[in-house]
Design an enzyme around this catalytic site. Structure first.
Site, mmCIF file in Angstrom:
data_model
loop_
_atom_site.group_PDB
_atom_site.id
_atom_site.type_symbol
_atom_site.label_atom_id
_atom_site.label_comp_id
_atom_site.label_asym_id
_atom_site.label_seq_id
_atom_site.Cartn_x
_atom_site.Cartn_y
_atom_site.Cartn_z
ATOM 1 C CG HIS A 131 9.637 59.682 44.355
ATOM 2 N ND1 HIS A 131 10.062 58.825 45.344
ATOM 3 C CD2 HIS A 131 8.463 59.154 43.883
ATOM 4 C CE1 HIS A 131 9.199 57.826 45.468
ATOM 5 N NE2 HIS A 131 8.226 58.008 44.595
ATOM 6 C CE LYS A 135 7.207 61.190 47.422
ATOM 7 N NZ LYS A 135 5.745 61.332 47.382
#
Length: 245
Positions: A131, A135
């Site tokens: 990600h 995040k």
């Protein structure tokens, strides 16, 4: 349906606000701690989509339960104590809780379970997710769902792992036969990539999902809230919403 979006200043929150009208939903509150956003939802709100920080979840869902509102949870990184509050609220209201709301990922969950049961413990299972750098929690909720689906497939043939491992470091020794490992990568602007690898002696099978736009998640979350309105109290998954639980 009049809805409130929690975590409205975030990446997912902004996408939800943009897409809600085209889904036939009226956003009556954009709730966030950031300046310029609402601090609460008004009377007449019929449902909540929550992509805020997990620490804000207990208070919000307890309030929603007191008002009888349908609730969709997109927040991940939830602690056991926070989950206990969710479970209590779900005795009063319909709650949809999923680590991922895309159609593709929920199909992938079913495929992973089937593959694990078919290939057996002779194929080592590794889950890898990547990600964007912003995040905050790791591994992703989707990676955990994929690992659990693989373990459910293994359980069907009496070969389940007792627990997962998260990365490796140092002298770990040989890989145990039934181990399921999860690895988290972070960098750049990656929306969300997930790979489940089944590594055998003679071949390797990889099931992959790559999200190209957060709209895939937002559309699913909005669909889930519309579906949840009027349902009996309880915790549902996106697979319930899609009809292949």
């Amino acid at each position: 349906m009049k809805i409130a979006i929690l975590g409205a200043a975030g990446r997912m929150g902004r996408k939800l606000c943009d897409m809600a009208p085209s889904a036939g939903l009226e956003v009556v509150a954009k709730v966030d701690v950031a300046d310029g956003f609402d601090r609460d939802w008004p009377a007449g709100t019929e449902g909540i989509v929550d992509f805020s920080h997990h620490s804000a979840l207990p208070g919000a869902i307890a309030k929603a339960a007191g008002q009888g509102l349908a609730y969709v949870i997109g927040t991940t990184g939830i602690t056991p104590d926070e989950q206990a509050v969710v479970d209590a609220a779900a005795k009063k209201i319909p709650v949809v809780q999923s680590g991922n709301y895309s159609l593709g990922v929920n199909l992938l969950l079913a495929l992973v379970k089937q593959a694990a049961a078919t290939l057996g413990p002779e194929y080592d299972i590794e889950v890898v997710e990547m990600h964007h750098r912003h995040k905050k929690d790791a591994p992703s909720g989707t990676a955990l769902m994929l690992a659990k689906s693989a373990n459910e497939g293994r359980a069907a043939i009496n070969a389940a792992a007792e627990g997962f491992i998260y990365g490796r470091q140092g002298d770990t020794g040989e890989r145990p036969l039934r181990e399921i490992a999860i690895h988290a990568l972070r960098g750049g602007s990656v929306v969300g990539d997930h790979t489940v690898m089944f590594a055998g002696e003679l071949e390797r099978v990889e099931l992959v999902h790559k999200a190209q736009d957060r709209a895939a998640f937002a559309a699913g979350a909005l669909k889930a809230l519309a579906w949840a309105k009027g349902k009996a109290a309880g915790i549902y998954t996106m697979r319930d919403v899609l009809g292949f639980a």
